[in-house]
Design an enzyme around this catalytic site. Sequence first.
Site, PDB file in Angstrom:
ATOM      1  CB  SER A   1      -0.871  -0.003   1.266  1.00 31.45           C
ATOM      2  OG  SER A   1      -1.529   1.238   1.429  1.00 31.45           O
TER       3      SER A   1
ATOM      4  CE1 TYR B   1      -3.717  -1.965   5.716  1.00 32.62           C
ATOM      5  CE2 TYR B   1      -3.393   0.320   5.054  1.00 32.62           C
ATOM      6  CZ  TYR B   1      -3.664  -1.004   4.731  1.00 32.62           C
ATOM      7  OH  TYR B   1      -3.865  -1.353   3.414  1.00 32.62           O
TER       8      TYR B   1
HETATM    9  P1  NDP Z   1     -11.531  -6.198   1.212  1.00 29.52           P
HETATM   10  O1  NDP Z   1     -11.887  -6.007   2.649  1.00 29.52           O
HETATM   11  O2  NDP Z   1     -12.581  -5.994   0.194  1.00 29.52           O
HETATM   12  O3  NDP Z   1     -10.890  -7.648   0.998  1.00 29.52           O
HETATM   13  C1  NDP Z   1     -10.030  -8.224   1.935  1.00 29.52           C
HETATM   14  C2  NDP Z   1      -9.902  -9.711   1.676  1.00 29.52           C
HETATM   15  O4  NDP Z   1      -8.965 -10.230   2.640  1.00 29.52           O
HETATM   16  C3  NDP Z   1     -11.210 -10.458   1.853  1.00 29.52           C
HETATM   17  O5  NDP Z   1     -11.346 -11.430   0.854  1.00 29.52           O
HETATM   18  C4  NDP Z   1     -11.063 -11.125   3.217  1.00 29.52           C
HETATM   19  O6  NDP Z   1     -11.739 -12.370   3.230  1.00 29.52           O
HETATM   20  C5  NDP Z   1      -9.549 -11.357   3.277  1.00 29.52           C
HETATM   21  N1  NDP Z   1      -9.093 -11.463   4.658  1.00 29.52           N
HETATM   22  C6  NDP Z   1      -9.015 -10.484   5.585  1.00 29.52           C
HETATM   23  N2  NDP Z   1      -8.604 -10.991   6.757  1.00 29.52           N
HETATM   24  C7  NDP Z   1      -8.429 -12.329   6.561  1.00 29.52           C
HETATM   25  C8  NDP Z   1      -8.045 -13.397   7.387  1.00 29.52           C
HETATM   26  N3  NDP Z   1      -7.728 -13.235   8.681  1.00 29.52           N
HETATM   27  N4  NDP Z   1      -7.979 -14.636   6.859  1.00 29.52           N
HETATM   28  C9  NDP Z   1      -8.293 -14.837   5.566  1.00 29.52           C
HETATM   29  N5  NDP Z   1      -8.664 -13.866   4.720  1.00 29.52           N
HETATM   30  C10 NDP Z   1      -8.741 -12.627   5.228  1.00 29.52           C
HETATM   31  O7  NDP Z   1     -10.299  -5.220   0.958  1.00 29.52           O
HETATM   32  P2  NDP Z   1      -9.426  -4.864  -0.332  1.00 29.52           P
HETATM   33  O8  NDP Z   1      -9.760  -5.735  -1.473  1.00 29.52           O
HETATM   34  O9  NDP Z   1      -9.499  -3.416  -0.496  1.00 29.52           O
HETATM   35  O10 NDP Z   1      -7.980  -5.214   0.230  1.00 29.52           O
HETATM   36  C11 NDP Z   1      -7.158  -6.241  -0.291  1.00 29.52           C
HETATM   37  C12 NDP Z   1      -5.725  -5.912   0.064  1.00 29.52           C
HETATM   38  O11 NDP Z   1      -5.376  -4.669  -0.545  1.00 29.52           O
HETATM   39  C13 NDP Z   1      -5.446  -5.727   1.539  1.00 29.52           C
HETATM   40  O12 NDP Z   1      -4.201  -6.296   1.849  1.00 29.52           O
HETATM   41  C14 NDP Z   1      -5.421  -4.217   1.725  1.00 29.52           C
HETATM   42  O13 NDP Z   1      -4.621  -3.832   2.813  1.00 29.52           O
HETATM   43  C15 NDP Z   1      -4.805  -3.809   0.410  1.00 29.52           C
HETATM   44  N6  NDP Z   1      -5.029  -2.450  -0.040  1.00 29.52           N
HETATM   45  C16 NDP Z   1      -6.293  -1.924  -0.164  1.00 29.52           C
HETATM   46  C17 NDP Z   1      -6.463  -0.633  -0.629  1.00 29.52           C
HETATM   47  C18 NDP Z   1      -7.790   0.018  -0.724  1.00 29.52           C
HETATM   48  O14 NDP Z   1      -7.856   1.264  -0.749  1.00 29.52           O
HETATM   49  N7  NDP Z   1      -8.879  -0.718  -0.814  1.00 29.52           N
HETATM   50  C19 NDP Z   1      -5.309   0.170  -1.053  1.00 29.52           C
HETATM   51  C20 NDP Z   1      -4.031  -0.465  -0.850  1.00 29.52           C
HETATM   52  C21 NDP Z   1      -3.917  -1.725  -0.397  1.00 29.52           C
HETATM   53  P3  NDP Z   1     -12.684 -12.902   4.423  1.00 29.52           P
HETATM   54  O15 NDP Z   1     -13.322 -11.709   5.060  1.00 29.52           O
HETATM   55  O16 NDP Z   1     -13.652 -13.821   3.745  1.00 29.52           O
HETATM   56  O17 NDP Z   1     -11.776 -13.631   5.336  1.00 29.52           O
HETATM   57  C1  8X3 Z   2      -5.160   1.389   1.665  1.00 31.63           C
HETATM   58  C2  8X3 Z   2      -4.912   2.771   1.165  1.00 31.63           C
HETATM   59  O1  8X3 Z   2      -4.615   5.201   1.905  1.00 31.63           O
HETATM   60  O2  8X3 Z   2      -6.380   3.910   2.976  1.00 31.63           O
HETATM   61  O3  8X3 Z   2      -3.966   0.737   1.922  1.00 31.63           O
HETATM   62  O4  8X3 Z   2      -4.072   3.475   3.503  1.00 31.63           O
HETATM   63  S1  8X3 Z   2      -4.998   3.873   2.469  1.00 31.63           S
END
Ligand code: NDP
Ligand code: 8X3
Length: 250
Positions: A135, A148
């Site tokens: 991120s 985070y």
């Molecule tokens: P979502 O919350 O939509 O998706 C997160 C996914 O991670 C879900 O499928 C969830 O599945 C899984 N997950 C979370 N915790 C666990 C766990 N303990 N065990 C197994 N699976 C887990 O978020 P995003 O798609 O936005 O995020 C995906 C990745 O991208 C993350 O690492 C996030 O930090 C990163 N990210 C997101 C950004 C954003 O702005 N959205 C920007 C930069 C990075 P389930 O709940 O079924 O377990």
């Molecule tokens: C997710 C993007 O800017 O919310 O990693 O941290 S931000």
Amino acid sequence: MNILITGVTSGFGLAIAKRLAKDNHTIIGTGRRADKLSEIKNELGENFIPLCFDISDLTATKSAIESLDNGILTNIDVLINNAGLALGLESADKADINDWEQMINTNVLGLVNITNLILPYMTANNSGLIINIGSTAGNYPYFGANVYGATKAFVKQFSLNLRADLIGKRVRVTNIEPGLCGGTEFSNVRFKGDDEKANKTYEKVDYIRPTDIADMVHYVINLPPHININRLEVMPVAQTFNGLTVVKDL
Ligand code: NDP
Ligand code: 8X3
């Protein structure tokens, strides 16, 4: 190819799974929500293998991964470490230690555990690609990102250090570092079900979409095998830097 994606039940992971399934790859998709995994199985069919486990539980992860057919387990071509979360946006002095623990256990321990399980097969095959979802929060501090952001800084440095260890091997590692992306459950999770607050984050913002991230993953996977992208930082045009803050009369 055999592609293992963690966290396919929503957001980036789901978009990545759908994008890569179009190319007829075998997708092994993980998450904690069995109902969501069955829905994806119904949609993607026999090329989708669901694995339901909590990635922060190291023992459960090991047994789920080892339950894979040996021919697949020993031949994962691409590992996409996507599962992760942010919890809270309070300053560090007001944060909940349980939130910090869950973020570290998921974003750091979960990610290194699964990498540790899969990487030896990749090096034995002298082939493979690991894509970590970091991120911009791992590159730039912002208010409330405390643990985070630190977990994502870990993911970045771990990615680079993996490349250092992989000297002489045809195993690639890329850290994708997105900024603000909408259309996922990220903020709903961060704000613990306060969907109104979550939605406000994206109001009137032309944010990155999960399909944009899926296209980037697709691009990285399809590069010629002699190319390694170390880091791919991406932000929406609507987002930019805010510089350092100075407080008067402190
Ligand atoms: P979502 O919350 O939509 O998706 C997160 C996914 O991670 C879900 O499928 C969830 O599945 C899984 N997950 C979370 N915790 C666990 C766990 N303990 N065990 C197994 N699976 C887990 O978020 P995003 O798609 O936005 O995020 C995906 C990745 O991208 C993350 O690492 C996030 O930090 C990163 N990210 C997101 C950004 C954003 O702005 N959205 C920007 C930069 C990075 P389930 O709940 O079924 O377990
Ligand atoms: C997710 C993007 O800017 O919310 O990693 O941290 S931000």
